[in-house]
Every structure is written in C-alpha cells, then in structure tokens.
Design an enzyme around this catalytic site. Structure first.
Site, PDB file in Angstrom:
ATOM      1  N   HIS A 165       0.844  -1.205   0.000  1.00 14.40           N
ATOM      2  CA  HIS A 165       0.000   0.000   0.000  1.00 14.40           C
ATOM      3  C   HIS A 165       0.880   1.256   0.000  1.00 14.40           C
ATOM      4  O   HIS A 165       0.685   2.165  -0.816  1.00 14.40           O
ATOM      5  CB  HIS A 165      -0.904  -0.030   1.235  1.00 14.40           C
ATOM      6  CG  HIS A 165      -1.758   1.180   1.427  1.00 14.40           C
ATOM      7  ND1 HIS A 165      -3.109   1.188   1.150  1.00 14.40           N
ATOM      8  CD2 HIS A 165      -1.465   2.438   1.870  1.00 14.40           C
ATOM      9  CE1 HIS A 165      -3.609   2.387   1.411  1.00 14.40           C
ATOM     10  NE2 HIS A 165      -2.626   3.175   1.853  1.00 14.40           N
ATOM     11  N   GLU A 166       1.842   1.294   0.922  1.00 18.11           N
ATOM     12  CA  GLU A 166       2.665   2.510   1.046  1.00 18.11           C
ATOM     13  C   GLU A 166       3.536   2.725  -0.194  1.00 18.11           C
ATOM     14  O   GLU A 166       3.648   3.849  -0.690  1.00 18.11           O
ATOM     15  CB  GLU A 166       3.527   2.460   2.313  1.00 18.11           C
ATOM     16  CG  GLU A 166       2.737   2.440   3.618  1.00 18.11           C
ATOM     17  CD  GLU A 166       1.731   3.570   3.753  1.00 18.11           C
ATOM     18  OE1 GLU A 166       1.922   4.633   3.138  1.00 18.11           O
ATOM     19  OE2 GLU A 166       0.707   3.380   4.439  1.00 18.11           O
ATOM     20  N   HIS A 169       1.708   4.264  -3.057  1.00 14.41           N
ATOM     21  CA  HIS A 169       1.525   5.725  -3.019  1.00 14.41           C
ATOM     22  C   HIS A 169       2.652   6.410  -3.805  1.00 14.41           C
ATOM     23  O   HIS A 169       2.433   7.443  -4.453  1.00 14.41           O
ATOM     24  CB  HIS A 169       1.520   6.244  -1.580  1.00 14.41           C
ATOM     25  CG  HIS A 169       0.182   6.113  -0.903  1.00 14.41           C
ATOM     26  ND1 HIS A 169      -0.971   6.648  -1.433  1.00 14.41           N
ATOM     27  CD2 HIS A 169      -0.179   5.515   0.261  1.00 14.41           C
ATOM     28  CE1 HIS A 169      -1.995   6.384  -0.626  1.00 14.41           C
ATOM     29  NE2 HIS A 169      -1.542   5.694   0.406  1.00 14.41           N
ATOM     30  N   TYR A 180      -4.474  14.860  -2.740  1.00 14.92           N
ATOM     31  CA  TYR A 180      -4.819  14.124  -1.534  1.00 14.92           C
ATOM     32  C   TYR A 180      -5.948  14.805  -0.771  1.00 14.92           C
ATOM     33  O   TYR A 180      -5.758  15.297   0.342  1.00 14.92           O
ATOM     34  CB  TYR A 180      -3.554  13.989  -0.669  1.00 14.92           C
ATOM     35  CG  TYR A 180      -3.561  12.771   0.215  1.00 14.92           C
ATOM     36  CD1 TYR A 180      -3.718  11.501  -0.317  1.00 14.92           C
ATOM     37  CD2 TYR A 180      -3.409  12.883   1.591  1.00 14.92           C
ATOM     38  CE1 TYR A 180      -3.725  10.382   0.490  1.00 14.92           C
ATOM     39  CE2 TYR A 180      -3.420  11.775   2.414  1.00 14.92           C
ATOM     40  CZ  TYR A 180      -3.583  10.529   1.851  1.00 14.92           C
ATOM     41  OH  TYR A 180      -3.585   9.414   2.657  1.00 14.92           O
ATOM     42  N   GLU A 193      -6.029   6.546  -2.353  1.00 15.34           N
ATOM     43  CA  GLU A 193      -6.046   5.513  -1.308  1.00 15.34           C
ATOM     44  C   GLU A 193      -6.514   4.170  -1.858  1.00 15.34           C
ATOM     45  O   GLU A 193      -5.983   3.120  -1.498  1.00 15.34           O
ATOM     46  CB  GLU A 193      -6.954   5.946  -0.149  1.00 15.34           C
ATOM     47  CG  GLU A 193      -6.295   6.908   0.817  1.00 15.34           C
ATOM     48  CD  GLU A 193      -5.001   6.357   1.393  1.00 15.34           C
ATOM     49  OE1 GLU A 193      -4.925   5.140   1.670  1.00 15.34           O
ATOM     50  OE2 GLU A 193      -4.052   7.122   1.548  1.00 15.34           O
ATOM     51  N   ASP A 262      -9.535  13.977   7.915  1.00 21.13           N
ATOM     52  CA  ASP A 262      -8.875  13.042   6.993  1.00 21.13           C
ATOM     53  C   ASP A 262      -8.926  13.584   5.551  1.00 21.13           C
ATOM     54  O   ASP A 262      -9.152  12.844   4.607  1.00 21.13           O
ATOM     55  CB  ASP A 262      -9.563  11.664   7.096  1.00 21.13           C
ATOM     56  CG  ASP A 262      -8.838  10.568   6.343  1.00 21.13           C
ATOM     57  OD1 ASP A 262      -7.607  10.637   6.220  1.00 21.13           O
ATOM     58  OD2 ASP A 262      -9.530   9.637   5.868  1.00 21.13           O
ATOM     59  N   HIS A 267      -9.650   8.111   3.444  1.00 19.56           N
ATOM     60  CA  HIS A 267      -9.583   6.697   3.824  1.00 19.56           C
ATOM     61  C   HIS A 267     -10.972   6.104   4.057  1.00 19.56           C
ATOM     62  O   HIS A 267     -11.088   4.947   4.442  1.00 19.56           O
ATOM     63  CB  HIS A 267      -8.771   6.522   5.114  1.00 19.56           C
ATOM     64  CG  HIS A 267      -7.316   6.835   4.952  1.00 19.56           C
ATOM     65  ND1 HIS A 267      -6.805   8.102   5.131  1.00 19.56           N
ATOM     66  CD2 HIS A 267      -6.268   6.049   4.588  1.00 19.56           C
ATOM     67  CE1 HIS A 267      -5.496   8.073   4.915  1.00 19.56           C
ATOM     68  NE2 HIS A 267      -5.149   6.858   4.578  1.00 19.56           N
TER      69      HIS A 267
END
Lengths: 346, 99
Positions: A165-166, A169, A180, A193, A262, A267
């Site tokens: 996942h990271e 990005h 974002y 995301e 957020d 998310h």
C-alpha cells in the site's frame, strides 16, 4: 461523456480550437478539460525537474533503516539492504521481505522498475517514533511504527499489504499525481487511497499465490485480534467495529476537506472504488493481477486528472478494459458491472 | 494550562480524535517536563506547517492548542513536515493520553 478524458489524446492547441466550435452549453466542459490538461502538463514538468533530487540506484536497491523509536532520519541506522544476511530484528526483516516482494511484483507483472520505474532506491524506516501507530509515505521514503500491543495494535511491518500500500503511493505520485483530498464531486484522495489498497491486496495475493476468489480482500491486519482489519474491500464497513466505510455511492460520506477530517475522508470513501475493483476481479476469475490488475495499472498509467472523480476513473478503467480485452469481452463487462454495483453507471 | 490535542488521518483514517488535558492533573515532574518542552519549542511563537506536497500519503495531522492565562495559541503540523522542536511535545502528549 467523452470530454473529461480528451486531455489524454488532444494537444492543447486543438482543445482551444474546439472551445470555439462546441455549442455554448458544452463550453464549460471543454474549458475544464483545458484546465485539467494544463495542470497535468505543469505536474509532469515539476516531477521531471525533481527527478535529479532523488538518487537513482541504477539497479534494484532496497534498504531498511532502524529509527530507534525516534522520528529522526539522521539518527537512524542502516540495518539490512539487498544481498545482506537477515538482520537480528523482526520488523527490519518483515519490512525487507514486504518491499522485496512488492518490487518483484511490480517488475514481474508490469515490467515496472521500482517506485519511479527508473530503479529509485527503496527506503523503509522501521521502529519509527515511540509506539507510533501508523505507516506512511512521505514522498521519498516509507516509515513504519511499532504499534502498541497493549492497545491491540501490532507493528505495521507485520502486514505485507501495508508494505505494498505505502510503496504504491509512490507509484501513484510518479504516474498520476492524484491530489490528496476529497469533496462531494471530486475524489482524487479516495482514488489515491483505493489504488494503494488495490495493489496492496494484489501484492498479498501474489505472495500467497491466491486467486481472486480465494483472497480475503482485507487490508491492514495490524490488530492483535486476527479477526479485525483496517478495511474490507469485498464488504466495506465490516472490517472492524465502527468501520465507517460505505459500500455504495448513495452512502458516500461527505466530510469537510480539512486536516481534522482526513482531508475529506480519503480513507473512508476509498471503499467505493475498492469494492468495484474486487467485484470485477472476482467476476473475471483467476489471479486478480493478471487481468483486473492490468486494467487498473494501465488506467493509472494514463492521464488521470489530478482532481479526478470516481466516475471519470471508472470510465478510464472501462475504456482500458475494452482496449486490452475487446468490446463486450468478459473483462469489459465485469468492469462495468463492478462499478454499477457500487452505484457508478458508465 | 489547558491543552487541546487532536489527531486526524493516517493509514487508519482517524477523524478528529481530540482530547483536552488540564496540566493541573500532571504530577510535579510532568508539569516541569512539559513546561520545559513548551519553552524549548518556543510554542507560543511557532507557526503552523503547511500540508505536505509531492504525493505524501497516510501521514497523521496534529493540532495542539494551549491556553495559559491570557495566552492562547494553536499549532497544526503533520508527520511529514513536523519540526524537531515540536516532536517532543507531541510525544509527551501521546504518552500522557496512553496512560
């Protein structure tokens, strides 16, 4: 609805010419396309000029650093790089394994070399902060906290999909520049995301050699309770108690676009495109990275407006599925059905 | 001294998780420690950080507001752009909340 993606194929001069030719009621659509197109060209120019700021490894390069429970890169020490023996540290070995599998996945399945497709060195920092309960991508490196088992949260290196996942990005940063944030009619942050969840899940499935049907479609099993996860792509809203993720556009959670919420719930609403992908992959069958994953990757590789909405992205994936597998192919129909099931008609 | 501390975002997508801490509840040692941290960070003159750019994601946003007599000041920061002065303040508050 062909105008939102005109910027993929039409040079700016032609767009401006078109502005003078379209009926009055369609002028706004073309004008918006010109703005999006100019934003994307500006972004590419910036990213191109920045590439010299990042050291290029020339070949595959992965290094794990121990931050010794601080948030200070300068006091972090290198603990394991490619071709080194295992470190005496579980988190360092988990992070190395996760990033190694992620690199191999992108190279073997998509022919991609690292985050920037130019073998940018992959850097992971473990033991980040003091009982830090998070993992993040800062634009150049990944940082993983230890969590706090007393509060039911394990190390963020324990979950291979979090590694994927990271790193994804970073891929998104280089390929699409999706911003974002989210609001009622723009969803670039939730798409950003979702793309990380999609490829994070595919990396887990690839590591476990699972088909779309066999996969659990869970993201972030970082809780000491093995029955809990951060997100459930197949059945959003069921991953843990008080899971706020909606499963359909009618339940879209419209939050203020600010730091306290957020960034507009990036998310939270990511579950809508997550579920569309998951349903399409299961409908197509087999290994999800072979067809559905190819469609999403090629769509990401195309020109996505930096303030893209779900509908525009859905349209891109549908057109990509048609290009790759043919009009009204099983894959083309599965992608349409996936989006329709979450309330996005294309 | 009243401290309002909130976090948002991160991989978990935290939504405005805020707490109010009264420094009167601190032990003498904690009070001394916290006042030192505030002084060293020059908290009442710190400016908020801008949100990160260039593709950063999953970072946590932090907001700290402190009321001390007539003084009141708020600083917003995040995992990516957080200064080394503010980091110990945030660590102190997070440890305090965990207890």
């Amino acid at each position: 609805m062909k105008y939102p993606i005109l910027c993929q194929i039409m040079p700016p001069d032609l767009l401006k010419q078109l502005l003078g030719q379209v009926p009055e009621e369609e002028k706004n659509i073309v004008l918006r396309t010109i703005i999006i197109d100019s934003k994307m060209r500006e972004r590419r120019a910036i990213m191109g000029s920045m590439s010299s700021m990042f050291p290029l490894a020339g070949e595959k390069s992965i290094c794990i650093f121990d931050s010794h429970n601080t948030k200070d890169v300068r006091s972090s020490t290198k603990v394991r790089c490619l071709n080194d023996d295992k470190a005496d540290d579980l988190s360092a070995n988990e992070a190395f394994h996760g990033l190694d599998v992620t690199y191999n996945f992108y190279e073997n399945i998509f022919g991609r070399k690292s985050i920037d497709n130019n073998n940018m060195s992959i850097k992971g920092y473990v033991h980040w902060g003091d009982k830090y309960m998070n993992a993040f991508w800062d634009g150049a490196k990944m940082c993983y906290g230890d969590g706090d088992p007393n509060l039911g949260i394990k190390s963020f290196t324990a979950s291979i999909d979090v590694m994927g996942h990271e790193l994804t990005h970073g891929v998104t940063q280089y390929e699409s520049g999706l911003e974002y944030w989210c609001d009622e009619s723009h969803h670039p942050g939730a798409l950003n995301e979702s793309i990380s969840d999609v490829f994070g899940s595919l990396i887990k499935q690839y590591a476990l050699n699972q088909t779309a049907e066999q996969a659990d479609w869970l993201i972030g099993q970082i809780f000491t309770d093995p029955n809990l996860a951060l997100r459930n792509m197949r059945e959003p809203g069921t991953a843990r108690p008080n899971d706020p993720q909606p499963a359909h556009m009618r339940d879209y959670v419209n939050l203020p676009n600010d730091e306290d919420h957020d960034n507009g719930g990036v998310h939270i609403n990511s579950s809508i495109p997550n579920k569309a992908f998951c349903l399409a992959a299961i409908d197509i069958g087999g290994y999800a990275w072979e067809k559905a994953g190819q469609i999403w990757y090629k769509a990401l590789h195309g020109d996505i407006p930096t303030d893209c909405d779900f509908h525009t992205f859905a349209q891109l994936t549908l057109e990509t599925s048609k290009l790759l597998f043919g009009n009204e192919s099983r894959e083309h129909r599965a992608v349409r059905k996936g989006w329709e099931a979450v309330g996005i008609r294309i | 001294m009243k401290i309002y501390f909130s976090t948002s975002g991160g991989l978990m997508g935290i939504l405005n998780n805020h707490v109010m801490i009264d420094s009167d509840t601190f032990s003498e040692k904690e009070k001394y420690q916290f006042e030192n941290l505030i002084r060293h960070s020059d908290f009442f003159n710190l400016q908020s950080d801008r949100p990160p750019t260039h593709g950063a994601a999953d970072y946590i946003n932090y907001s700290i507001s402190i009321e001390d007599g007539k003084q009141k000041h708020t600083v917003k920061t995040n995992d990516v752009t957080m200064s080394s002065q503010l980091e110990p303040v945030i660590r102190f508050l997070q440890n305090k909340i965990r207890k």
